[in-house]
Design a protein around this motif. Structure first.
Motif, PDB file in Angstrom:
ATOM      1  N   PRO A  18      -8.191 -32.650  -2.203  1.00  0.00           N
ATOM      2  CA  PRO A  18      -7.515 -33.835  -2.732  1.00  0.00           C
ATOM      3  C   PRO A  18      -7.484 -34.968  -1.711  1.00  0.00           C
ATOM      4  O   PRO A  18      -7.469 -34.739  -0.498  1.00  0.00           O
ATOM      5  N   GLY A  19      -7.449 -36.183  -2.230  1.00  0.00           N
ATOM      6  CA  GLY A  19      -7.381 -37.350  -1.363  1.00  0.00           C
ATOM      7  C   GLY A  19      -8.703 -38.089  -1.287  1.00  0.00           C
ATOM      8  O   GLY A  19      -9.690 -37.719  -1.930  1.00  0.00           O
ATOM      9  N   VAL A  20      -8.705 -39.131  -0.487  1.00  0.00           N
ATOM     10  CA  VAL A  20      -9.879 -39.995  -0.345  1.00  0.00           C
ATOM     11  C   VAL A  20     -10.732 -39.507   0.821  1.00  0.00           C
ATOM     12  O   VAL A  20     -10.221 -39.260   1.914  1.00  0.00           O
ATOM     13  N   PRO A  21     -12.033 -39.353   0.628  1.00  0.00           N
ATOM     14  CA  PRO A  21     -12.907 -38.877   1.708  1.00  0.00           C
ATOM     15  C   PRO A  21     -12.849 -39.783   2.938  1.00  0.00           C
ATOM     16  O   PRO A  21     -12.696 -41.005   2.825  1.00  0.00           O
ATOM     17  N   GLN A  22     -13.011 -39.161   4.105  1.00  0.00           N
ATOM     18  CA  GLN A  22     -12.942 -39.886   5.371  1.00  0.00           C
ATOM     19  C   GLN A  22     -14.137 -39.526   6.258  1.00  0.00           C
ATOM     20  O   GLN A  22     -14.841 -38.547   6.018  1.00  0.00           O
ATOM     21  N   SER A  23     -14.311 -40.324   7.311  1.00  0.00           N
ATOM     22  CA  SER A  23     -15.536 -40.241   8.105  1.00  0.00           C
ATOM     23  C   SER A  23     -15.659 -38.982   8.953  1.00  0.00           C
ATOM     24  O   SER A  23     -16.722 -38.361   8.990  1.00  0.00           O
ATOM     25  N   ALA A  24     -14.618 -38.602   9.675  1.00  0.00           N
ATOM     26  CA  ALA A  24     -14.744 -37.472  10.600  1.00  0.00           C
ATOM     27  C   ALA A  24     -15.124 -36.196   9.867  1.00  0.00           C
ATOM     28  O   ALA A  24     -16.028 -35.461  10.284  1.00  0.00           O
ATOM     29  N   ASN A  48     -17.588 -46.954  -0.115  1.00  0.00           N
ATOM     30  CA  ASN A  48     -16.759 -48.073   0.342  1.00  0.00           C
ATOM     31  C   ASN A  48     -17.372 -49.398  -0.094  1.00  0.00           C
ATOM     32  O   ASN A  48     -16.842 -50.089  -0.949  1.00  0.00           O
ATOM     33  N   ILE A  49     -18.519 -49.737   0.487  1.00  0.00           N
ATOM     34  CA  ILE A  49     -19.096 -51.066   0.286  1.00  0.00           C
ATOM     35  C   ILE A  49     -19.519 -51.313  -1.158  1.00  0.00           C
ATOM     36  O   ILE A  49     -19.658 -52.478  -1.582  1.00  0.00           O
ATOM     37  N   GLU A  50     -19.679 -50.262  -1.948  1.00  0.00           N
ATOM     38  CA  GLU A  50     -20.195 -50.403  -3.309  1.00  0.00           C
ATOM     39  C   GLU A  50     -19.149 -50.847  -4.324  1.00  0.00           C
ATOM     40  O   GLU A  50     -19.489 -51.090  -5.484  1.00  0.00           O
ATOM     41  N   ASP A  51     -17.889 -50.961  -3.927  1.00  0.00           N
ATOM     42  CA  ASP A  51     -16.842 -51.291  -4.898  1.00  0.00           C
ATOM     43  C   ASP A  51     -15.812 -52.219  -4.256  1.00  0.00           C
ATOM     44  O   ASP A  51     -14.915 -51.764  -3.550  1.00  0.00           O
ATOM     45  N   PHE A  52     -15.938 -53.519  -4.524  1.00  0.00           N
ATOM     46  CA  PHE A  52     -15.020 -54.491  -3.948  1.00  0.00           C
ATOM     47  C   PHE A  52     -13.710 -54.606  -4.739  1.00  0.00           C
ATOM     48  O   PHE A  52     -12.850 -55.395  -4.380  1.00  0.00           O
ATOM     49  N   LYS A  53     -13.570 -53.803  -5.790  1.00  0.00           N
ATOM     50  CA  LYS A  53     -12.269 -53.740  -6.460  1.00  0.00           C
ATOM     51  C   LYS A  53     -11.284 -52.929  -5.609  1.00  0.00           C
ATOM     52  O   LYS A  53     -10.076 -53.052  -5.750  1.00  0.00           O
ATOM     53  N   LYS A  99     -10.152 -51.826  -1.742  1.00  0.00           N
ATOM     54  CA  LYS A  99     -10.269 -52.154  -0.322  1.00  0.00           C
ATOM     55  C   LYS A  99     -10.130 -50.869   0.482  1.00  0.00           C
ATOM     56  O   LYS A  99      -9.027 -50.385   0.738  1.00  0.00           O
ATOM     57  N   GLY A 100     -11.243 -50.298   0.852  1.00  0.00           N
ATOM     58  CA  GLY A 100     -11.239 -49.039   1.585  1.00  0.00           C
ATOM     59  C   GLY A 100     -12.194 -48.043   0.960  1.00  0.00           C
ATOM     60  O   GLY A 100     -13.025 -48.383   0.105  1.00  0.00           O
ATOM     61  N   HIS A 101     -12.084 -46.804   1.375  1.00  0.00           N
ATOM     62  CA  HIS A 101     -12.981 -45.766   0.899  1.00  0.00           C
ATOM     63  C   HIS A 101     -12.752 -45.475  -0.580  1.00  0.00           C
ATOM     64  O   HIS A 101     -11.658 -45.677  -1.108  1.00  0.00           O
ATOM     65  N   THR A 102     -13.801 -44.986  -1.219  1.00  0.00           N
ATOM     66  CA  THR A 102     -13.732 -44.613  -2.627  1.00  0.00           C
ATOM     67  C   THR A 102     -14.035 -43.121  -2.770  1.00  0.00           C
ATOM     68  O   THR A 102     -14.483 -42.465  -1.835  1.00  0.00           O
ATOM     69  N   ARG A 103     -13.821 -42.636  -3.964  1.00  0.00           N
ATOM     70  CA  ARG A 103     -14.176 -41.253  -4.290  1.00  0.00           C
ATOM     71  C   ARG A 103     -15.522 -41.179  -5.002  1.00  0.00           C
ATOM     72  O   ARG A 103     -15.893 -40.134  -5.553  1.00  0.00           O
ATOM     73  N   ASN A 104     -16.268 -42.290  -4.996  1.00  0.00           N
ATOM     74  CA  ASN A 104     -17.576 -42.310  -5.636  1.00  0.00           C
ATOM     75  C   ASN A 104     -18.535 -41.329  -4.971  1.00  0.00           C
ATOM     76  O   ASN A 104     -18.413 -41.022  -3.783  1.00  0.00           O
ATOM     77  N   ARG A 105     -19.488 -40.872  -5.742  1.00  0.00           N
ATOM     78  CA  ARG A 105     -20.563 -40.066  -5.188  1.00  0.00           C
ATOM     79  C   ARG A 105     -21.431 -40.940  -4.281  1.00  0.00           C
ATOM     80  O   ARG A 105     -21.396 -42.178  -4.370  1.00  0.00           O
ATOM     81  N   VAL A 106     -22.186 -40.325  -3.410  1.00  0.00           N
ATOM     82  CA  VAL A 106     -23.034 -41.064  -2.468  1.00  0.00           C
ATOM     83  C   VAL A 106     -24.488 -40.713  -2.729  1.00  0.00           C
ATOM     84  O   VAL A 106     -24.803 -39.654  -3.283  1.00  0.00           O
ATOM     85  N   PRO A 107     -25.419 -41.591  -2.344  1.00  0.00           N
ATOM     86  CA  PRO A 107     -26.827 -41.336  -2.650  1.00  0.00           C
ATOM     87  C   PRO A 107     -27.464 -40.314  -1.728  1.00  0.00           C
ATOM     88  O   PRO A 107     -27.111 -40.191  -0.557  1.00  0.00           O
TER      89      PRO A 107
END
Length: 297
Positions: free
Chosen positions: A61-67, A252-257, A259-267
Motif C-alpha cells: 500500500p501507498g505511493v511507490p518511492q525511489s529507494a 511522476n512526470i506523466e501526470d501533471f494533475k 504533484k509527486g509520484h503516481t501509482r501508474n505503471r511504468v514502461p
C-alpha cells in the motif's frame, strides 16, 4: 550480446491528458512503436521493438518511492515487501545489504561478465559524499557492489562517460572543462561505450525532478531531448548485437494533475537487433532476472 539499460526516474505511463510525454515531439520513439503511443497500459510488438507496462507498486500500500523501486529494479528483490513500506530517496542499511548481495552488477561479475555504469561523478559529488552531505543512490551502490569503477570528469571529457543531463550543461555550470554536446551525441557516446561491456546502465533523474516541480515547458523539452538521445543511441547500435531497455521506478512526470509520484505503471520499452525471446516482464522485480536471462544465452 551487449545490453543497455536506460533508467528514467519518475517516468510513468499516464493518460493523454496533462501528460508532457504525450505533448512532446518524439519521432524516434514514435518510429519504434509505430505511432505516438508511449502512454496508457498497453502492449505493443512492432518490428524489433516491444513495449510492455510494469507494476511499480510492488504489492505494498501507498505511493511507490525511489529507494525501494530502484533497489527492486537492480536486484530482483521486492524491496518494499522486505521493508513493509515504500522508502524514498536513498537506500537504508537493510536495502544497502540487499544491493550488496544481489546487485545485477554483482551477479554479472560473479559469472565473469562485465558491467559498466555510464554516468559521471564530479569532484563536487565526491566531496559531498566525503562530508556526509550526500549518500549514494541505489544505482551507485549497485555498481560498486559489482566492483564497477565509477567514471569521472576526464572520462566525460573524452566521451567515455555520459552526464545525467545528456548535454554536459550542468557540469559546465559547476566550472568543469567539458564540451557542450547535443543529446544525440550523448546517445552515440553511450552506444559506443556499451559495445565494450556485457551490461551498461545509464540513468537520468531529471524526469522526476521536473515532475515534482511541475515544469511543463521544461518537461516537454526534456522528453524531446531524451527522444533525441535515443536516436543517437540507435544510430550507433542499429547494426550491432545489442538489446536495450528503457524503464523507470515509478510514475511522476506523466501526470501533471498530481504533484509527486503516481501509482501508474511504468514502461518497459525494449529493442534488440537480434532475435531474442523477451521475458514476460509485468512488474519491477522481473527486470533484473530477465536481463540476466538474456545475457546468459
Amino acid at each position: 550480446m551487449h545490453f543497455v539499460m536506460i533508467f528514467l526516474d519518475g517516468f510513468g505511463l499516464g493518460s493523454e491528458e496533462n501528460n508532457p510525454i504525450v505533448s512532446a515531439r518524439t519521432p524516434n520513439m514514435d518510429q519504434l512503436l509505430g505511432g505516438h503511443l508511449l502512454w496508457g497500459d498497453r502492449f505493443i510488438a512492432a518490428g524489433k521493438s516491444r513495449l510492455t507496462s510494469l507494476d511499480a507498486t510492488l504489492g505494498v500500500p501507498g505511493v511507490p518511492q525511489s529507494a525501494t523501486g530502484q533497489t527492486t529494479l537492480w536486484t530482483g528483490v521486492n524491496a518494499s515487501k522486505v521493508l513493509g513500506y515504500h522508502l524514498n530517496a536513498y537506500p537504508n542499511q537493510q536495502l544497502a545489504h540487499i544491493i550488496a548481495e544481489k546487485s545485477i552488477f554483482k551477479q554479472l561479475a560473479d559469472r565473469g561478465q562485465q558491467g559498466m555504469f555510464a554516468n559521471t561523478f564530479t569532484p563536487f559529488y565526491e566531496q559531498q559524499i566525503a562530508n556526509g552531505k550526500k549518500r549514494h543512490s541505489a544505482s551507485t551502490l549497485s555498481a560498486l557492489a559489482g566492483g564497477v569503477k565509477l567514471r569521472r570528469i576526464p572520462d566525460l571529457r573524452e566521451g567515455r562517460a555520459v552526464y545525467y543531463d545528456m548535454t554536459n550543461a550542468f557540469p559546465r555550470e559547476l566550472g568543469e572543462d567539458v564540451p557542450l554536446i547535443s543529446p544525440e551525441q550523448a546517445g552515440r557516446n553511450l552506444g559506443k561505450l556499451a559495445l565494450n561491456y556485457d551490461f551498461t546502465l545509464y540513468e537520468s533523474f531529471l524526469t522526476d525532478v521536473f515532475g515534482h516541480k511541475q515544469k511543463w515547458a521544461e518537461s516537454i523539452r526534456l522528453i524531446e531531448q531524451i527522444d533525441s538521445f535515443l536516436g543517437g543511441l540507435m544510430d550507433t547500435v542499429k547494426d550491432e548485437d545489442v538489446a536495450w531497455l528503457l524503464t523507470s521506478d515509478h510514475g511522476n512526470i506523466e501526470d501533471f494533475k498530481i504533484k509527486g509520484h503516481t501509482r501508474n505503471r511504468v514502461p518497459a520499452l525494449a529493442w534488440s537487433n537480434s532475435k531474442i525471446e523477451w521475458p514476460q516482464w509485468t512488474k519491477l522485480e522481473d527486470v533484473t532476472p530477465g536481463i540476466l536471462e538474456i545475457l546468459s544465452i
